[in-house]
Write a protein that holds these residues in place. Structure first.
Motif, short mmCIF file in Angstrom:
data_model
loop_
_atom_site.label_atom_id
_atom_site.label_comp_id
_atom_site.label_asym_id
_atom_site.label_seq_id
_atom_site.Cartn_x
_atom_site.Cartn_y
_atom_site.Cartn_z
N PHE A 139 -1.84 -0.72 -1.53
CA PHE A 139 -0.97 0.13 -0.73
C PHE A 139 -1.53 0.50 0.64
O PHE A 139 -0.79 0.54 1.61
N VAL B 245 -2.96 -1.13 2.77
CA VAL B 245 -2.67 -2.17 3.77
C VAL B 245 -1.28 -1.94 4.36
O VAL B 245 -1.03 -2.21 5.53
N LEU B 246 -0.39 -1.46 3.53
CA LEU B 246 1.00 -1.33 3.97
C LEU B 246 1.27 0.01 4.63
O LEU B 246 2.22 0.15 5.39
N MET B 247 0.48 1.00 4.28
CA MET B 247 0.79 2.39 4.56
C MET B 247 1.14 2.68 6.02
O MET B 247 2.23 3.14 6.33
N PHE C 258 9.09 -5.17 4.52
CA PHE C 258 8.27 -4.15 3.86
C PHE C 258 6.93 -4.65 3.38
O PHE C 258 6.12 -3.86 2.93
N THR C 259 6.72 -5.96 3.40
CA THR C 259 5.42 -6.47 2.98
C THR C 259 4.76 -7.33 4.05
O THR C 259 3.67 -7.00 4.52
N PRO D 255 4.04 -5.43 7.50
CA PRO D 255 2.90 -4.52 7.42
C PRO D 255 1.58 -5.25 7.21
O PRO D 255 0.57 -4.86 7.79
N VAL D 256 1.59 -6.30 6.39
CA VAL D 256 0.34 -7.02 6.15
C VAL D 256 -0.19 -7.60 7.46
O VAL D 256 -1.38 -7.50 7.77
N SER E 62 -1.24 -4.73 9.86
CA SER E 62 -2.53 -4.18 9.46
C SER E 62 -3.66 -5.09 9.90
O SER E 62 -4.71 -4.62 10.31
N GLN F 52 -7.60 0.95 -6.86
CA GLN F 52 -6.99 1.76 -5.81
C GLN F 52 -6.96 3.24 -6.18
O GLN F 52 -6.22 4.00 -5.57
N SER G 193 -7.71 0.09 8.48
CA SER G 193 -7.03 -1.18 8.21
C SER G 193 -8.02 -2.26 7.83
O SER G 193 -7.75 -3.07 6.94
N ALA H 172 -8.82 -1.71 4.36
CA ALA H 172 -7.72 -2.10 3.48
C ALA H 172 -7.76 -3.60 3.25
O ALA H 172 -7.52 -4.08 2.14
N TYR H 173 -8.06 -4.34 4.31
CA TYR H 173 -8.11 -5.79 4.16
C TYR H 173 -9.23 -6.25 3.26
O TYR H 173 -9.08 -7.17 2.46
#
Lengths: 386, 477, 306
Positions: free
Chosen positions: A228, A230-232, C26-27, C30-31, C34, C229, C277, C280-281
C-alpha cells in the motif's frame, strides 16, 4: 468403540470450548469496560464487574471512588487558619513538625490500611471541589452497578461533540447516526461495485478465450504484491486532481473498477461451471453478455455473497482510507469517529471507546453469524472443479 | 433428457434487466449523497472559518465557549470548530490536497518544519495591515512565547494556550520521609538527595514501591534536561548534541536513576502505570513517584482525579550554576495553512484569542485569550494580565507558572526544521541510556551523527528548492 | 488475428474493461509515479526535484532502514507460520460435526472484525506488565519455576512477541478460508482410505494436507504480504504509550519500529515523500522476492487437482 468415539467428541468439544474462551475473553473485557465508570476502567488490579461504592464522608453517606490505602497511621485534620483554611489534610504520625499545627484542628484518627475515598460527582467538571475522607474498609459498601448510560453518552459524544448544548452559531451536533450512515453508504456502494465489476471482469478472464488473456491475468495477480505505501501518495494525488478529497467518493468508487483479489476469487469459481452450458447457449445464438447475465451470474450466488460479505466486513472497519481522504466531520465513518475518544492530552475515554466499539461491531457480528454458511460455502465452491 | 441448462436451473432467479436498472438508478441517487458536499457553509451571509483543533472533552468545550463569544461579538464571521486527531499530519495532507482548513491548532514545535515546508501562511502582512509592526506585536508576549511563534524572521502563528512546566512534589510523601513539606529541593544536589530518601522498597520482595524521582515520568521532554544542565541541542548553525559536554552530564544523571535502582526493578515498577498519566493511577497522583516536572494543566487533572492529594508546585531546582528559574515553555498555537480560503477572517479570530480585556474585574468580563486560558486552567502568554486573571485566577498556583513564563531562562524547543526527527532520535538515545542498553557517550554519539547528516540533507533540500537556509531568528524583542 | 479471434479479443477486453481502467488509474499510475518520486526530493507541498539515486544510496546507509527491516522480517517469520498452524488447527477442530459450530465459528472470526483502535487499546491493557490479564494468568503458572512473566510491551525483547500473540487472535480470516478448503476434500477419498485401513494421522498427511495445499499456499502468501506491511496495531499501541510527540517510533527501544511505521514517519512527519517512495519500492522488491521463493517451494509441494 462407541465410547471411544464419544470420548473423542467430548474432548474435542472441551478443547474447542477452552480455545473459544481464550478468544472471547478480550470481548468480555471490552463489554465489561464499557459498563464501568471512567475511574474503574483503568483500575489496577483490573476488575471485571463495575461497582459503585458508598462510604461515610463527613457526616453523610455518599457515593465515592476508592482511591488508595494509607500506609501509615495518622490524623485527618482541617486547617482553621491561614491561606489554606477550610482544606483537609492527612498528617502521618511519623511526620516532622512543620510548625503549622496551630492552624489545624484534628477531625479524627486514621489507622494504617484505611482507604482514601472521594465523593463521586457525575459529569465532566465538578462545580466545587469534591469532598473526601479516610475511612476503614469495613465502612465502604459496594454493589454491582452497570453504567448503561455509557452507551448513550458515548454515542452522543462520538465525533467530539460536547455534552453541553450546541454552541450558538456553530453547526448542529453530529452523532452516531450520521457516522453510521456514512459507513453504510460506503459499505453498500462498495459491495455493489465489488460484486458487479469483479463478476464482469472475472467472466472475461474465466469464460472467454482471447489473446493476451493469461499474460494479463498474471499481471493482475502480480498487483497483489504491491504494498500500500507505494500507492498511497500518488493515489492521494489522483483523488486531489479529481477534487474528491474530503468526500466519500475515494472510498467506494474504485470498487467499481475491480480488485485483483476478488477477480481471482470469482475467476476460480466461474471456471467450475461446465463449459457445455456456455457452448449450448452460444449455439443458440446468445451473446456473451447474455450468457454472463442469465447463466453464469445466477449460478454464482454463493461466491458473490462471499465476495460481498468480505468487502462489507473490510469496509466497515477500514480506517486507513477514511483517515487519508476524509476531512470534514460530516463525512466521517464510524471507524474513523472512534478515534475521537483518544484525546491528545486528556488520555483515552476508555468506557466510551469500548461502548462505541461494541456498538460498531454489532452489525458485522450479526451479519457474519447469519451469513457464515453461505460465506464459507461460497469460498469453498471456488476450489471445486469437475 | 434434461439439458445441461435445466440441470443447473438456479434456485433464485436474478433480477430482470429492468429491475436491475431501477436498482442502479436508486443507488446512484444515494451516491449523490456521498458525492462532494456543497462548497462553503450554510447560506447565512457570513464568512465561515473552518477551524481544526486537537481538543476534545473539557479543553474542546473551553475553546467552543470562546468561539461562541467571538461569534457573538461581531456578525461578519462565524468560526466552525472541528476536533481532529493526528492534526499535524491531516493538516499537511489537506493543504497538499488544496483544501486546507482556514485555521488549524498546532503545537509550537510544528512551526519550524511546517514553515520550511511552505505549509503555513505568514502573518506579518496582517499585523502590518492592522497598523502595528511585527516587533510591537511580539512585544506584547513574554519573550519565550514571542520566540516560539517566529521562524526565519517571520511570524507564523498566534498562541492559543501556553504552558510552562514546573516542579510538583507530594507533600504527604515528604512528611512520611521526614522532609519539610513546604520546602522543595532548590538545587540539583538536593533533588538527588531527596529522590534517594523518597525511594522505598518492599521489605519482603525487594521490589520498588515508591520512587522519589524518575526522569521518564512523564517522559515527554527528556531533552529539556540537557538544556537544564546548561547544554544546547542546536546552536543556530550546527547540531551540538554530542559536542556540548553538559548534554553528556545530563544523560549520565539520567542513567544514574536506573543504575542506582536496578534496571529490572525499574522496568517492573514503570510497567504498572503504563500510559495512564491522566488517571487516578498516574504515578504522581497515586503516590508512586514523589516528585515530577509537569505542566500548568496538571492542577486541573489532579483536581479531577485525586482531589485529596496534598501537593506543592514550585520553580525548578537550580542545575546549571547561576541559572535561576529555568523552565520549559510550550504552547498550542493557531496557524493559517497556505491556500486557506478565508485567511483574513481566520486572522481576526487569532487576534481575538491573542488579546484580552485588560480591565476585566469579574469572570464575565474576561475576553479572548484570558477567557480561554481560564477555562482551560492555563496561564496567559501576554505580559499584561487583567486584574481578575491576576488576582482571582481559578488556577490555584498560577503565580508560579507566571513567574516561570516571565523568566529569562525559560526555554522552548529548538527552532530547527528537523525537530520531529531530532526529537525521535533523542527519545531513542534516552531510552537506550535509561534502559542501560548503551552508555551515554554511545547513545549521544549515534544520535548526533544521524542528526548531523539529517540536518545537512535538510539544508541541501532547502537550497535545492530555492529557499535559503534559515537565517538567525529576527524580531527578537 | 482472424476475424473470429478479433471478435473474441474485443469481447475479452470489453469484459475486463473496468479492471483495465482501475488497474491503470489506481495501480499502474501510482506505481510509476512512486518510482519517479523515489528519485526525487519531494515533500508533497513543494514540487519534486530530481536527485537521481540519492534516496536509495541514503537508504542503504540508514541504520533505521535495516533495523525496521529486521524487525519486520522477525515479525513475519514468526507470525505467519504460527498463524497458519493456529488457523489450520481451528479449522480442523471445527470441520467435524461439532455442536454449536456456528457459534464457535463466529467467536473465532470475531477478532478479525473488531475495529483496530478498539482491539489495540484492549490488548494494551491485557499486556500490562504489572496488572494485565495475561500476566495475572501467567504469574501463578510460572511461580513454581521461580520465573516472573515479562513486562511485554514495556520490554524491548518482548514487545514483538506480544504483537505476534495479538496477531494469533486475529487468525479468524484464514481459518474461514481453511474451513472452506477442507469442505472441498471429497469424502470418497477418506472413505477409500478408511477401507484401506489408514489411520487418522495417515489420512491427514496423505489426503487432507495435499488436498488443501493450494489453500495453504494462498493463505501463506497473503499472510506474508500482509505481515510485511504491519502498521496499524504497532502504530496505535506505540503512540498510546508515548503520548504526543514526533510520531511513534516503535518504542520501547525501537523494537516495534516496523518498516511501514518508519515509512509513515518519514513521509508524514519528516515530510520526505521521495525517501518514503524509495522505501516503498524496496518493500515491493522484498515482497516480490519472498513470493517468488515461496512459489519455488510450492512447485514441489503444492498439489493442484485438475
Amino acid at each position: 468403540m462407541r465410547l471411544r468415539a464419544a470420548t473423542i467428541r467430548f474432548l474435542l468439544l472441551a478443547l474447542l470450548g477452552g480455545v473459544a474462551l481464550l478468544f472471547v475473553t478480550p470481548f468480555v473485557w471490552m463489554v465489561a469496560t464499557s459498563l464501568k465508570p471512567l475511574e474503574q476502567t483503568m483500575a489496577l488490579p483490573p476488575t471485571w464487574l463495575p461497582r459503585s461504592y458508598h462510604a461515610p464522608v463527613g457526616n453523610d453517606r455518599l457515593e465515592v471512588t476508592q482511591d488508595f490505602q494509607l500506609r501509615q497511621a495518622g490524623t485527618l485534620c482541617r486547617y482553621t487558619a491561614g491561606e489554606k483554611a477550610g482544606q483537609q489534610v492527612f498528617i502521618p504520625d511519623a511526620a516532622a513538625d512543620d510548625g503549622a499545627a496551630g492552624d489545624r484542628q484534628a477531625l479524627h484518627r486514621v489507622a494504617a490500611g484505611w482507604w482514601h475515598v472521594t465523593e463521586r460527582v457525575a459529569g465532566a467538571e465538578p462545580r466545587r471541589a469534591p469532598r473526601w475522607d479516610i475511612v476503614p474498609a469495613e465502612e465502604i459498601s459496594s454493589r454491582i452497578h452497570f453504567h448503561w448510560s455509557n452507551y448513550s453518552e458515548a454515542l452522543e459524544l462520538l465525533g467530539g461533540g460536547t455534552s453541553e448544548a450546541a454552541v450558538a452559531g456553530g453547526r448542529p451536533r453530529l452523532g452516531f447516526w450520521v457516522f453510521a450512515g456514512n459507513s453504510l453508504v460506503v459499505c453498500l456502494l462498495g459491495v455493489l461495485g465489488t460484486v458487479l465489476s469483479n463478476a464482469v471482469v472475472a467472466y472475461g478472464f474465466a469464460r472467454l478465450q482471447w489473446r493476451g488473456r493469461d499474460a494479463f491475468f498474471a499481471v493482475t495477480l502480480a498487483t497483489l504484491m504491491v504494498p500500500f505505501p507505494v500507492l498511497m501518495v500518488p493515489l492521494y494525488g489522483v483523488f486531489r486532481q479529481l477534487d474528491w478529497i474530503g468526500t466519500l467518493l475515494p472510498l467506494w468508487v474504485p470498487c467499481f473498477f475491480g480488485s485483483a483479489f476478488n477477480i481471482f476469487l470469482l475467476k476460480q469459481f466461474f471456471q467450475t461451471v461446465p463449459e457445455e452450458l456456455s457452448e449450448a447457449a452460444r449455439i443458440d445464438g446468445c451473446s456473451e453478455w447474455r450468457i454472463f447475465w442469465r447463466i453464469i451470474l445466477p449460478l454464482s450466488k454463493p461466491v458473490l455473497i462471499a465476495a460481498g460479505v468480505f468487502h462489507f466486513l473490510f469496509a466497515w472497519n477500514d480506517f486507513m482510507g477514511p483517515l487519508l481522504y476524509l476531512t470534514r466531520k460530516e463525512t466521517f465513518t464510524l471507524a474513523l469517529a472512534l478515534q475521537s475518544y483518544e484525546s491528545q492530552i486528556g488520555g483515552v475515554q476508555w468506557h466510551y471507546l469500548m461502548a462505541a466499539s461494541a456498538v460498531t461491531i454489532l452489525p458485522v457480528v450479526i451479519l457474519f453469524f447469519f451469513a457464515q454458511k453461505h460465506f464459507i460455502q461460497g469460498i469453498a465452491t471456488t476450489g471445486s472443479k469437475n | 433428457m434434461p439439458t445441461a441448462r435445466t440441470a443447473f436451473a438456479p434456485a433464485l432467479s436474478f433480477p430482470s434487466w429492468t429491475g436491475g436498472r431501477l436498482l442502479l438508478a436508486g443507488l446512484s441517487g444515494l451516491a449523490g449523497l456521498a458525492g462532494p458536499a456543497a462548497a462553503g457553509g450554510p447560506d447565512d451571509g457570513k464568512v465561515h472559518v473552518t477551524y481544526w483543533e486537537k481538543w476534545v472533552s473539557f479543553e474542546g468545550q473551553a475553546m467552543q465557549t470562546v468561539i461562541a463569544e467571538f461569534n457573538r461579538s461581531q456578525d461578519r464571521i462565524v468560526v466552525d470548530y472541528l476536533p481532529t486527531s493526528q492534526i499535524d499530519r491531516k493538516m499537511i495532507v489537506a493543504t497538499a490536497g488544496g483544501d486546507p482548513p482556514d485555521l488549524v491548532g498546532l503545537w509550537a514545535y510544528n512551526l519550524a518544519s511546517f514553515a520550511d515546508a511552505e505549509a503555513l501562511r505568514p502573518l506579518d502582512d496582517f499585523i502590518r495591515a492592522d497598523g502595528l509592526t511585527p516587533e510591537q506585536w511580539l512585544a506584547r508576549y513574554y519573550p519565550v512565547y514571542a520566540r516560539m511563534i517566529q521562524h526565519s524572521g517571520r511570524i507564523y502563528a498566534g498562541i492559543s494556550t501556553p504552558a510552562t512546566i514546573a516542579f510538583y512534589w507530594n507533600k504527604t510523601l515528604f512528611r512520611e520521609a521526614g522532609l519539610d513539606p513546604d520546602r522543595p529541593p532548590r538545587t540539583l544536589a538536593e533533588l538527588n538527595d531527596y529522590a534517594r530518601r523518597l525511594t522505598k522498597h518492599d521489605p519482603a520482595t525487594g521490589a520498588i514501591t515508591q520512587m522519589g524521582f524518575l526522569p521518564q515520568d512523564p517522559g515527554w521532554w527528556p531533552w529539556i534536561f540537557c538544556l537544564w544542565f546548561g547544554g544546547e541541542l542546536f546552536d543556530g548553525r550546527q547540531i551540538t548534541l554530542a559536542t556540548n559536554p553538559k548534554n553528556l552530564e545530563a544523560m549520565r544523571w539520567i542513567e544514574g536513576f536506573t543504575r542506582d535502582n536496578g534496571a529490572d526493578a525499574v522496568k517492573v515498577f514503570t510497567s504498572g502505570a503504563f500510559g495512564a498519566w491522566a488517571s487516578a493511577q498516574a504515578p504522581f497522583m497515586s503516590g508512586k513517584i514523589a516528585m515530577v516536572f509537569q505542566g500548568v494543566w496538571y492542577d486541573n487533572y489532579i483536581k479531577q482525579y485525586k482531589p485529596g492529594l496534598d501537593y506543592g508546585v514550585g520553580p525548578w531546582p537550580e542545575a546549571a550554576a547561576g541559572v535561576k528559574d529555568f523552565c520549559l515553555a510550550e504552547a498550542d498555537v493557531l496557524a493559517i495553512p497556505r491556500g486557506a480560503h478565508h485567511a483574513r477572517e481566520a486572522w481576526e479570530f487569532i487576534k481575538y484569542v491573542n488579546s484580552n480585556n485588560p480591565r476585566a474585574r469579574t469572570r464575565e468580563e474576561l475576553r479572548g485569550g484570558e477567557l480561554l486560558c481560564s477555562l482551560q486552567q492555563k496561564l496567559s502568554p501576554l505580559r499584561e494580565w487583567s486584574p481578575y486573571f491576576e488576582q482571582h485566577n481559578p488556577h490555584p498556583n498560577i503565580a508560579v507558572f507566571r513567574q516561570l513564563a516571565a523568566s529569562p531562562n525559560a526555554r522552548a524547543t529548538p527552532d530547527i526544521g528537523v525537530w520531529q526527527e531530532y526529537y525521535r532520535e533523542f527519545i531513542a538515545a534516552f531510552e537506550r541510556v535509561r534502559l542501560l542498553e548503551a552508555t551515554p557517550e554511545e547513545a549521544l554519539g549515534f544520535a548526533h551523527r544521524r542528526m548531523t547528516e539529517s540536518w545537512e540533507r535538510y539544508r541541501r533540500s532547502l537550497e535545492r528548492h530555492g529557499q535559503v537556509p534559515p537565517a538567525a531568528p529576527g524580531h527578537t524583542p | 488475428m482472424n476475424a473470429r479471434d478479433r471478435r473474441k479479443f474485443f469481447a475479452g477486453v470489453a469484459f475486463t474493461s473496468p479492471w483495465i481502467v482501475g488497474l491503470a488509474v489506481f495501480t499502474l499510475y501510482p506505481v510509476l509515479a512512486s518510482l519517479f518520486y523515489s528519485f526525487c526530493d519531494y515533500s508533497i507541498l513543494k514540487s519534486p526535484v530530481w536527485i537521481g539515486l540519492e534516496n536509495y544510496q541514503q537508504l542503504f546507509r540508514d541504520e533505521l532502514f535495516w533495523k525496521s527491516l529486521r524487525n519486520t522480517l522477525f515479525y513475519a517469520a514468526l507470525s505467519v507460520p504460527l498463524g497458519t498452524v493456529v488457523a489450520l488447527s481451528l479449522a480442523f477442530l471445527l470441520h467435524r460435526q461439532v455442536r454449536a459450530r456456528g457459534v464457535f465459528r463466529t467467536i473465532f472470526y470475531l477478532p478479525s472484525i473488531v475495529p483496530m483502535v478498539a482491539s489495540a487499546m484492549l490488548w494494551l491493557w491485557i499486556f500490562n506488565g504489572q496488572y494485565g490479564l495475561l500476566n495475572a494468568a501467567l504469574r501463578p503458572l510460572l511461580a513454581p519455576f521461580g520465573v516472573t512473566p515479562p513486562a511485554w510491551l514495556a520490554d524491548p525483547t518482548w514487545a514483538k512477541p506480544a504483537l505476534i500473540i495479538m496477531s494469533l487472535w486475529g487468525t479468524g480470516n484464514a481459518m474461514v478460508i481453511y474451513l472452506a478448503g477442507l469442505q472441498n476434500v471429497p469424502r470418497e477419498l477418506y472413505e477409500a482410505a478408511e477401507i484401506d485401513g489408514a489411520t487418522g494421522w495417515r489420512r491427514f498427511w496423505h489426503i487432507t494436507l495435499p488436498m488443501i495445499s493450494p489453500v495453504i499456499y494462498f493463505n501463506v502468501i497473503m499472510g506474508l504480504i500482509s505481515a510485511l506491511q504491519i502498521f496499524t496495531q504497532a502504530f496505535i499501541m506505540s503512540e498510546a504509550a508515548n503520548g504526543n510527540g514526533g510520531g511513534s517510533d516503535g518504542n520501547p527501544g525501537r523494537s516495534t519500529l516496523f518498516y511501514s511505521i518508519y515509512l509513515f514517519s518519514t513521509a508524514f512527519y519528516d515530510l520526505r515523500m521521495g525517501y518514503a517512495s524509495a522505501m516503498a519500492y524496496v518493500l515491493f522488491v522484498v515482497i516480490a522476492l519472498l513470493t517468488w521463493l515461496a512459489s519455488r517451494l510450492a512447485r514441489d509441494h503444492v498439489n493442484y487437482q485438475s
